[in-house]
Write an enzyme that holds these catalytic residues in place. Structure first.
Site, PDB file in Angstrom:
ATOM      1  N   ARG A 184      -1.018   9.535  11.149  1.00 54.48           N
ATOM      2  CA  ARG A 184      -1.677   8.303  11.590  1.00 54.48           C
ATOM      3  C   ARG A 184      -2.772   8.640  12.600  1.00 54.48           C
ATOM      4  O   ARG A 184      -2.595   9.460  13.495  1.00 54.48           O
ATOM      5  CB  ARG A 184      -0.627   7.395  12.233  1.00 54.48           C
ATOM      6  CG  ARG A 184      -1.155   6.006  12.643  1.00 54.48           C
ATOM      7  CD  ARG A 184      -0.962   5.032  11.563  1.00 54.48           C
ATOM      8  NE  ARG A 184      -1.352   3.675  11.935  1.00 54.48           N
ATOM      9  CZ  ARG A 184      -0.508   2.747  12.383  1.00 54.48           C
ATOM     10  NH1 ARG A 184       0.780   3.035  12.556  1.00 54.48           N
ATOM     11  NH2 ARG A 184      -0.945   1.526  12.659  1.00 54.48           N
ATOM     12  N   GLU A 190      -5.128   7.133   8.027  1.00 55.38           N
ATOM     13  CA  GLU A 190      -4.292   8.324   7.887  1.00 55.38           C
ATOM     14  C   GLU A 190      -5.158   9.550   7.597  1.00 55.38           C
ATOM     15  O   GLU A 190      -6.095   9.488   6.787  1.00 55.38           O
ATOM     16  CB  GLU A 190      -3.319   8.131   6.724  1.00 55.38           C
ATOM     17  CG  GLU A 190      -2.104   8.995   6.773  1.00 55.38           C
ATOM     18  CD  GLU A 190      -0.957   8.350   7.545  1.00 55.38           C
ATOM     19  OE1 GLU A 190       0.084   9.019   7.694  1.00 55.38           O
ATOM     20  OE2 GLU A 190      -1.107   7.193   7.980  1.00 55.38           O
ATOM     21  N   ARG A 222      -1.520   9.129  17.081  1.00 54.91           N
ATOM     22  CA  ARG A 222      -0.640   7.993  17.345  1.00 54.91           C
ATOM     23  C   ARG A 222      -0.165   7.956  18.795  1.00 54.91           C
ATOM     24  O   ARG A 222       0.094   6.890  19.348  1.00 54.91           O
ATOM     25  CB  ARG A 222       0.569   8.056  16.400  1.00 54.91           C
ATOM     26  CG  ARG A 222       1.525   6.904  16.576  1.00 54.91           C
ATOM     27  CD  ARG A 222       2.527   6.874  15.457  1.00 54.91           C
ATOM     28  NE  ARG A 222       3.606   5.963  15.749  1.00 54.91           N
ATOM     29  CZ  ARG A 222       4.541   5.597  14.878  1.00 54.91           C
ATOM     30  NH1 ARG A 222       4.499   6.077  13.654  1.00 54.91           N
ATOM     31  NH2 ARG A 222       5.500   4.769  15.206  1.00 54.91           N
ATOM     32  N   ARG A 277       6.551  -3.829  16.889  1.00 55.81           N
ATOM     33  CA  ARG A 277       7.280  -3.469  15.673  1.00 55.81           C
ATOM     34  C   ARG A 277       8.052  -4.705  15.224  1.00 55.81           C
ATOM     35  O   ARG A 277       9.156  -4.973  15.692  1.00 55.81           O
ATOM     36  CB  ARG A 277       8.231  -2.303  15.946  1.00 55.81           C
ATOM     37  CG  ARG A 277       8.757  -1.633  14.678  1.00 55.81           C
ATOM     38  CD  ARG A 277       9.801  -0.586  14.979  1.00 55.81           C
ATOM     39  NE  ARG A 277       9.291   0.516  15.748  1.00 55.81           N
ATOM     40  CZ  ARG A 277       8.632   1.556  15.254  1.00 55.81           C
ATOM     41  NH1 ARG A 277       8.379   1.610  13.970  1.00 55.81           N
ATOM     42  NH2 ARG A 277       8.222   2.525  16.040  1.00 55.81           N
ATOM     43  N   GLU A 330       0.869  -1.176   0.000  1.00 53.86           N
ATOM     44  CA  GLU A 330       0.000   0.000   0.000  1.00 53.86           C
ATOM     45  C   GLU A 330       0.902   1.220   0.000  1.00 53.86           C
ATOM     46  O   GLU A 330       2.019   1.168   0.517  1.00 53.86           O
ATOM     47  CB  GLU A 330      -0.880   0.049   1.260  1.00 53.86           C
ATOM     48  CG  GLU A 330      -1.828  -1.102   1.438  1.00 53.86           C
ATOM     49  CD  GLU A 330      -2.573  -1.022   2.774  1.00 53.86           C
ATOM     50  OE1 GLU A 330      -2.609   0.071   3.376  1.00 53.86           O
ATOM     51  OE2 GLU A 330      -3.115  -2.049   3.209  1.00 53.86           O
ATOM     52  N   LYS A 332       2.349   4.598   1.386  1.00 50.68           N
ATOM     53  CA  LYS A 332       2.469   5.190   2.719  1.00 50.68           C
ATOM     54  C   LYS A 332       2.124   6.673   2.590  1.00 50.68           C
ATOM     55  O   LYS A 332       2.917   7.468   2.106  1.00 50.68           O
ATOM     56  CB  LYS A 332       3.885   4.997   3.269  1.00 50.68           C
ATOM     57  CG  LYS A 332       4.012   5.342   4.732  1.00 50.68           C
ATOM     58  CD  LYS A 332       5.413   5.024   5.249  1.00 50.68           C
ATOM     59  CE  LYS A 332       5.479   5.154   6.757  1.00 50.68           C
ATOM     60  NZ  LYS A 332       5.045   6.457   7.261  1.00 50.68           N
ATOM     61  N   LYS A 354       8.156  -0.854   6.168  1.00 50.95           N
ATOM     62  CA  LYS A 354       8.033   0.406   5.437  1.00 50.95           C
ATOM     63  C   LYS A 354       9.218   0.566   4.487  1.00 50.95           C
ATOM     64  O   LYS A 354      10.369   0.322   4.847  1.00 50.95           O
ATOM     65  CB  LYS A 354       7.918   1.596   6.384  1.00 50.95           C
ATOM     66  CG  LYS A 354       8.950   1.692   7.479  1.00 50.95           C
ATOM     67  CD  LYS A 354       8.582   2.797   8.460  1.00 50.95           C
ATOM     68  CE  LYS A 354       9.562   2.817   9.633  1.00 50.95           C
ATOM     69  NZ  LYS A 354       9.170   3.812  10.647  1.00 50.95           N
TER      70      LYS A 354
END
Length: 580
Positions: A265, A309, A280, A422, A258, A260, A428
């Site tokens: 966020r 987003e 966030r 994470r 997708e 970014k 990313k």
């Protein structure tokens, strides 16, 4: 018998008051090992006699004066505490307090030392063995008043009943952030698990869906973690992504891509006419984006939680994040701002629907439900692309950049929603927004594994030929990593040679050590001397070959910022990155 002796005697018996908690926190701060810190707090939690004390002890240590989900803030800034302390100690704020704070590098540390050593402050204090519940009531009193005079009165009355160590941590708890003892929320979760012999993941899950570390501790104590229930309109920890270069990826075809988005966020909780938006960092930002609230209210949706987003969107184009900054922090934007910087929420994940959380559903399952909602209610939703190799990634990455977006997100098809984690499930793909040659102005002592070295650095750019400034260099950001252990040793040796001032754990340096930093973006920040800050700066290289005359200038920063704003962007009516 003096006052201190009376208090010491009171501590001989096991007494789980605020003083005891602060002594445990101090012990944790002085313990180097993470496991040692967890063990110390677990033993303390296990001995607490009441559920209420357990709840508050976990809350005060992990979250501060108030639970994150409460929406409360004490609004007692460091200046308010500092001015109140100077008056309490009967010292001059500018001539005495500020130099002391410069020497320690910490306002709360300064206040603790003054309370320990100033005769007038010692005379005014009679430690009162305040319970955790009494301190909780004081936090509520501070929340209820707005004037500095009222806050100062409460602080004075409270401090007169506290020891110096209690005062220090009381002040830090008011900041609603880290206690700066190398013991964050994840360590408190681990301590709760250890104290009551539970699986750490079960404790973490209960904390995530209840939003309360205190309630989670009580559930763990009573073997009731499975009774934790999701509550709509409290923020959930976001799933995080790892840089692709930090993870080895063997089967890229197992991921979908997708774009970014160049936005912020956010998490949207909606149920019919009620909508809340969380950032966030789990702050409620609903009032800043009334058009998103109206958008969801018009759709009369069932109870749902989206991850996505917020972007400035105009003329079929996602506009730069810098323009979104002009909306952030404005609690009630006016008509002019709304028209000039209209925003759109683009959903890319679903966390709650049909009356239940769906974190454990794999990505395709969550995606199917999201697309069903999107089709029924006409919601902007990210587009996903199949990938089979690096050529696909390269093509989609360049396409994302033409849209003005930051790059790509790669999401593993078998991944669950790993809240607060994470790992390799989300990756990313980005390239740096740019790089500057900067000079190290200040070196800050590290903590944890970096303890005993200077590993955090304030970096400066040149303004010596800029008529707006009298200095030669001004700060543009901080960097915390990007070097090897061997490089850090060389940096520390050079730091020693260049040190000219000391401010507690911070050293002021002769500006001669040049480093190249890269960053994601440039942001306007009028609270800084430069007027700009760098988004996610990190050290790229130590430039031993360069001198301070080679450092980039503020005018270079300003020029790059303007170029980013004026960059032409591909509109969404051609090769869209999201769909309605």
């Amino acid at each position: 018998m003096n006052k201190t002796q009376n208090h010491s005697d009171a501590m001989n018996a096991e007494n789980f008051n605020f003083y005891t908690l602060c002594k445990v926190i101090q012990t944790i701060r002085q313990t180097r090992s993470t496991n040692g810190k967890i063990q110390a707090f677990a033993e303390y939690l296990r001995r607490l006699p009441s559920d209420r004390d357990l709840h508050l002890a976990a809350q005060f240590t992990a979250e501060g004066a108030f639970e994150e989900v409460s929406g409360k803030r004490a609004s007692v800034g460091s200046r308010t505490s500092a001015l109140a302390a100077a008056k309490f100690c009967e010292i001059d704020y500018d001539l005495v307090f500020k130099p002391c704070r410069t020497a320690t590098g910490s306002s709360s540390e300064t206040i603790e030392r003054l309370m320990n050593n100033i005769p007038e402050a010692i005379e005014k204090r009679v430690p009162g063995n305040l319970t955790l519940e009494q301190v909780d009531e004081i936090f509520d009193q501070l929340y209820a008043v707005s004037s500095r005079a009222d806050k100062e009165k409460i602080l004075w009355e409270t401090w007169s009943r506290m020891t110096p160590v209690e005062i220090k941590y009381f002040i830090r708890m008011l900041s609603q952030g880290s206690l700066r003892i190398g013991f964050e929320t994840r360590s408190v979760v681990a301590a709760i698990a250890k104290a009551f012999k539970k699986k750490r993941e079960d404790v973490r899950y209960a904390h995530m869906i209840t939003g309360s570390i205190g309630k989670t501790a009580v559930l763990a104590k009573h073997n009731q973690l499975d009774e934790a229930r999701f509550k709509l309109f409290h923020p959930l920890s976001f799933m995080l992504a790892s840089p692709i270069e930090s993870r080895s990826v063997d089967h890229i075809e197992q991921y979908v891509a997708e774009e970014k988005f160049d936005g912020m966020r956010a998490q949207v909780h909606v149920k019919e006419n009620t909508v809340q938006i969380f950032s966030r960092d789990l702050n409620d930002i609903t009032r800043s984006f009334p058009e998103i609230v109206s958008f969801f209210i018009e759709r009369k949706m069932p109870a749902t939680v989206f991850d996505g987003e917020i972007c400035v969107y105009k003329d079929d184009t996602i506009l730069p994040f810098q323009l979104l900054q002009k909306r952030m922090g404005i609690k009630k934007p006016g008509k002019k701002i709304l028209e000039k910087y209209p925003v759109l929420f683009i959903a890319y994940d679903l966390l709650f629907t049909d009356g239940k959380p769906i974190f454990d559903l794999k990505l395709p399952g969550r995606r199917k439900l999201l697309e069903k909602l999107s089709k029924k209610h006409r919601l902007p939703t990210s587009v996903q692309f199949e990938i089979s190799g690096n050529d696909d990634i390269e093509y989609l990455f360049n396409r994302a950049l033409r849209h003005g977006n930051e790059g790509l997100m790669l999401k593993h098809k078998e991944s669950k929603y790993e809240y607060g984690q994470r790992r390799k499930s989300w990756l990313k793909v980005k390239k740096p927004g740019g790089s500057f040659d900067t000079v190290v102005m200040y070196a800050h002592a590290g903590s944890g594994k970096r303890g005993g070295t200077y590993s955090d650095f304030t970096l400066g750019i040149s303004v010596k030929e800029d008529e707006r400034y009298e200095e030669e260099f001004i700060p543009i950001g901080k960097a915390y990593g990007g070097y090897t252990d061997e490089e850090l040793k060389k940096i520390n040796q050079r730091v020693k040679e260049l040190t000219v001032e000391r401010y507690g754990p911070t050293l002021g340096l002769i500006p001669k050590l040049v480093v190249e930093i890269e960053f994601d973006d440039i942001q306007v920040n009028r609270r800084t001397k430069a007027g700009y800050t760098l988004r996610l700066p990190r050290l790229k290289a130590i430039r031993w070959d360069l001198g301070p005359e080679d450092v980039d200038t503020l005018k270079t920063v300003e020029k790059m910022y303007q170029e980013k704003l004026q960059q032409e962007r591909l509109t969404q009516d051609k090769n869209p990155s999201f769909e309605f």
